[in-house]
Design a protein around this motif. Sequence first.
Motif, PDB file in Angstrom:
ATOM      1  N   LEU A  65      -2.233  -2.942   3.785  1.00 25.53           N
ATOM      2  CA  LEU A  65      -2.847  -2.466   5.025  1.00 25.53           C
ATOM      3  C   LEU A  65      -2.270  -1.115   5.384  1.00 25.53           C
ATOM      4  O   LEU A  65      -1.130  -0.797   5.033  1.00 25.53           O
ATOM      5  CB  LEU A  65      -2.578  -3.445   6.168  1.00 25.53           C
ATOM      6  CG  LEU A  65      -3.314  -4.785   6.149  1.00 25.53           C
ATOM      7  CD1 LEU A  65      -2.579  -5.816   7.000  1.00 25.53           C
ATOM      8  CD2 LEU A  65      -4.739  -4.614   6.658  1.00 25.53           C
ATOM      9  N   SER A  66      -3.042  -0.329   6.121  1.00 21.86           N
ATOM     10  CA  SER A  66      -2.537   0.901   6.723  1.00 21.86           C
ATOM     11  C   SER A  66      -2.213   0.597   8.178  1.00 21.86           C
ATOM     12  O   SER A  66      -2.987  -0.082   8.860  1.00 21.86           O
ATOM     13  CB  SER A  66      -3.578   2.011   6.643  1.00 21.86           C
ATOM     14  OG  SER A  66      -3.874   2.317   5.291  1.00 21.86           O
ATOM     15  N   TYR A  94      -4.094  -1.955  12.587  1.00 22.33           N
ATOM     16  CA  TYR A  94      -4.031  -2.242  11.161  1.00 22.33           C
ATOM     17  C   TYR A  94      -5.420  -1.989  10.573  1.00 22.33           C
ATOM     18  O   TYR A  94      -6.426  -2.348  11.184  1.00 22.33           O
ATOM     19  CB  TYR A  94      -3.656  -3.706  10.903  1.00 22.33           C
ATOM     20  CG  TYR A  94      -2.338  -4.142  11.507  1.00 22.33           C
ATOM     21  CD1 TYR A  94      -1.154  -4.045  10.788  1.00 22.33           C
ATOM     22  CD2 TYR A  94      -2.286  -4.667  12.793  1.00 22.33           C
ATOM     23  CE1 TYR A  94       0.058  -4.454  11.335  1.00 22.33           C
ATOM     24  CE2 TYR A  94      -1.078  -5.079  13.353  1.00 22.33           C
ATOM     25  CZ  TYR A  94       0.078  -4.973  12.618  1.00 22.33           C
ATOM     26  OH  TYR A  94       1.265  -5.381  13.169  1.00 22.33           O
ATOM     27  N   SER A  95      -5.484  -1.418   9.397  1.00 24.44           N
ATOM     28  CA  SER A  95      -6.786  -1.178   8.779  1.00 24.44           C
ATOM     29  C   SER A  95      -6.711  -1.400   7.275  1.00 24.44           C
ATOM     30  O   SER A  95      -5.640  -1.291   6.661  1.00 24.44           O
ATOM     31  CB  SER A  95      -7.292   0.232   9.089  1.00 24.44           C
ATOM     32  OG  SER A  95      -6.391   1.211   8.589  1.00 24.44           O
ATOM     33  N   ARG A  96      -7.885  -1.731   6.696  1.00 30.29           N
ATOM     34  CA  ARG A  96      -8.026  -1.956   5.261  1.00 30.29           C
ATOM     35  C   ARG A  96      -9.033  -0.963   4.708  1.00 30.29           C
ATOM     36  O   ARG A  96     -10.102  -0.767   5.284  1.00 30.29           O
ATOM     37  CB  ARG A  96      -8.566  -3.357   4.993  1.00 30.29           C
ATOM     38  CG  ARG A  96      -7.572  -4.465   5.188  1.00 30.29           C
ATOM     39  CD  ARG A  96      -6.787  -4.738   3.924  1.00 30.29           C
ATOM     40  NE  ARG A  96      -7.421  -5.698   3.044  1.00 30.29           N
ATOM     41  CZ  ARG A  96      -7.030  -5.927   1.785  1.00 30.29           C
ATOM     42  NH1 ARG A  96      -6.058  -5.229   1.262  1.00 30.29           N
ATOM     43  NH2 ARG A  96      -7.626  -6.825   1.060  1.00 30.29           N
ATOM     44  N   HIS A 122      -8.998  -6.488  18.962  1.00 27.32           N
ATOM     45  CA  HIS A 122     -10.282  -5.886  18.615  1.00 27.32           C
ATOM     46  C   HIS A 122     -10.385  -5.837  17.090  1.00 27.32           C
ATOM     47  O   HIS A 122      -9.449  -5.396  16.420  1.00 27.32           O
ATOM     48  CB  HIS A 122     -10.386  -4.478  19.198  1.00 27.32           C
ATOM     49  CG  HIS A 122     -10.058  -4.421  20.658  1.00 27.32           C
ATOM     50  ND1 HIS A 122     -10.980  -4.686  21.640  1.00 27.32           N
ATOM     51  CD2 HIS A 122      -8.875  -4.152  21.291  1.00 27.32           C
ATOM     52  CE1 HIS A 122     -10.399  -4.579  22.822  1.00 27.32           C
ATOM     53  NE2 HIS A 122      -9.128  -4.257  22.634  1.00 27.32           N
ATOM     54  N   PHE A 123     -11.525  -6.278  16.570  1.00 29.16           N
ATOM     55  CA  PHE A 123     -11.727  -6.359  15.130  1.00 29.16           C
ATOM     56  C   PHE A 123     -13.058  -5.706  14.780  1.00 29.16           C
ATOM     57  O   PHE A 123     -14.097  -6.054  15.346  1.00 29.16           O
ATOM     58  CB  PHE A 123     -11.712  -7.827  14.688  1.00 29.16           C
ATOM     59  CG  PHE A 123     -11.901  -8.030  13.211  1.00 29.16           C
ATOM     60  CD1 PHE A 123     -10.928  -7.608  12.312  1.00 29.16           C
ATOM     61  CD2 PHE A 123     -13.038  -8.648  12.715  1.00 29.16           C
ATOM     62  CE1 PHE A 123     -11.093  -7.803  10.944  1.00 29.16           C
ATOM     63  CE2 PHE A 123     -13.216  -8.847  11.355  1.00 29.16           C
ATOM     64  CZ  PHE A 123     -12.242  -8.425  10.470  1.00 29.16           C
ATOM     65  N   GLU A 124     -13.023  -4.749  13.848  1.00 26.41           N
ATOM     66  CA  GLU A 124     -14.217  -4.009  13.451  1.00 26.41           C
ATOM     67  C   GLU A 124     -14.413  -4.130  11.944  1.00 26.41           C
ATOM     68  O   GLU A 124     -13.511  -3.828  11.173  1.00 26.41           O
ATOM     69  CB  GLU A 124     -14.069  -2.533  13.819  1.00 26.41           C
ATOM     70  CG  GLU A 124     -13.751  -2.279  15.282  1.00 26.41           C
ATOM     71  CD  GLU A 124     -13.318  -0.847  15.541  1.00 26.41           C
ATOM     72  OE1 GLU A 124     -13.707   0.039  14.739  1.00 26.41           O
ATOM     73  OE2 GLU A 124     -12.594  -0.621  16.522  1.00 26.41           O
ATOM     74  N   ALA A 147     -12.925  -6.921   2.478  1.00 28.90           N
ATOM     75  CA  ALA A 147     -13.789  -5.797   2.850  1.00 28.90           C
ATOM     76  C   ALA A 147     -13.030  -4.925   3.844  1.00 28.90           C
ATOM     77  O   ALA A 147     -12.177  -5.415   4.587  1.00 28.90           O
ATOM     78  CB  ALA A 147     -15.098  -6.301   3.472  1.00 28.90           C
ATOM     79  N   PRO A 148     -13.310  -3.626   3.874  1.00 26.32           N
ATOM     80  CA  PRO A 148     -12.601  -2.748   4.819  1.00 26.32           C
ATOM     81  C   PRO A 148     -12.776  -3.216   6.262  1.00 26.32           C
ATOM     82  O   PRO A 148     -13.822  -3.744   6.638  1.00 26.32           O
ATOM     83  CB  PRO A 148     -13.275  -1.387   4.594  1.00 26.32           C
ATOM     84  CG  PRO A 148     -13.791  -1.452   3.195  1.00 26.32           C
ATOM     85  CD  PRO A 148     -14.236  -2.873   3.004  1.00 26.32           C
ATOM     86  N   TYR A 149     -11.733  -3.037   7.059  1.00 21.62           N
ATOM     87  CA  TYR A 149     -11.812  -3.380   8.477  1.00 21.62           C
ATOM     88  C   TYR A 149     -10.750  -2.635   9.276  1.00 21.62           C
ATOM     89  O   TYR A 149      -9.841  -2.014   8.723  1.00 21.62           O
ATOM     90  CB  TYR A 149     -11.694  -4.893   8.697  1.00 21.62           C
ATOM     91  CG  TYR A 149     -10.328  -5.520   8.485  1.00 21.62           C
ATOM     92  CD1 TYR A 149      -9.277  -5.348   9.397  1.00 21.62           C
ATOM     93  CD2 TYR A 149     -10.082  -6.357   7.395  1.00 21.62           C
ATOM     94  CE1 TYR A 149      -8.049  -5.950   9.216  1.00 21.62           C
ATOM     95  CE2 TYR A 149      -8.852  -6.964   7.202  1.00 21.62           C
ATOM     96  CZ  TYR A 149      -7.834  -6.760   8.125  1.00 21.62           C
ATOM     97  OH  TYR A 149      -6.608  -7.359   7.943  1.00 21.62           O
ATOM     98  N   ARG A 150     -10.875  -2.751  10.591  1.00 18.18           N
ATOM     99  CA  ARG A 150      -9.874  -2.221  11.510  1.00 18.18           C
ATOM    100  C   ARG A 150      -9.573  -3.292  12.544  1.00 18.18           C
ATOM    101  O   ARG A 150     -10.489  -3.900  13.103  1.00 18.18           O
ATOM    102  CB  ARG A 150     -10.378  -0.947  12.196  1.00 18.18           C
ATOM    103  CG  ARG A 150      -9.339  -0.299  13.113  1.00 18.18           C
ATOM    104  CD  ARG A 150      -9.765   1.098  13.549  1.00 18.18           C
ATOM    105  NE  ARG A 150      -8.767   1.714  14.410  1.00 18.18           N
ATOM    106  CZ  ARG A 150      -8.846   1.766  15.737  1.00 18.18           C
ATOM    107  NH1 ARG A 150      -9.896   1.252  16.363  1.00 18.18           N
ATOM    108  NH2 ARG A 150      -7.902   2.333  16.453  1.00 18.18           N
TER     109      ARG A 150
END
Length: 199
Positions: A30-31, A66-68, A92-94, A114-117
């Motif tokens: 994760l970033s 956190y992001s993918r 919050h989840f995107e 899958a990518p997410y934030r």
Amino acid sequence: MAITLSSRYWPDNERQARWAAAIGSTYFPLSLNFDPGARFSGNLQVWETQSTALTLSRLRSTQMGYSRSKAQVSEDREACYLVTVPRRSEVHFEQDGRVLHCQPGGFIFERGDAPYRFHYASDNDLWVFKLPERALHGQLRGAERYTRLCFDAKRGLGRIFVDQLAMCAARFDECDDTARHMLLEQALSTLLMALRDDQ
């Protein structure tokens, strides 16, 4: 015995890097986005056993994001899901163009492949239940559609699931490996019932 990591014992100039390493080891690459205007503080506890890929963790920290990315997803050896239960403040989840806002009293089911934030704007305290996608085979059809919802954790099966996570953490060290395996598997069984029930 739970694995426990705390930034309290880390030098300030190492906190961000060590927290990023702990998060990547516990979940997947994760970033991380730290609040530049505040001193980071975090605590992570992990309950796991070698006989199952299921893990339970409790993550407490100051404001975080956190992001993918696609590149990070490509590093995974297997696809996983995270079930996140906020206990203190909204999360919050995107993902895939959709945005979920989940208050304490609910939980979300997140795809890790899958990518997410994912982020929260204030101090938070989270239960996180990690499960491999293979644990859902034959159990849950079209698992992706469950990632579009915030589930009720205040009553019924959702509440039982969250209560089970807390009980698992509280009693894990008192149990042998067989019982620990059963505690995590029972939490998965209750989760599956809660997802099917809360449509």
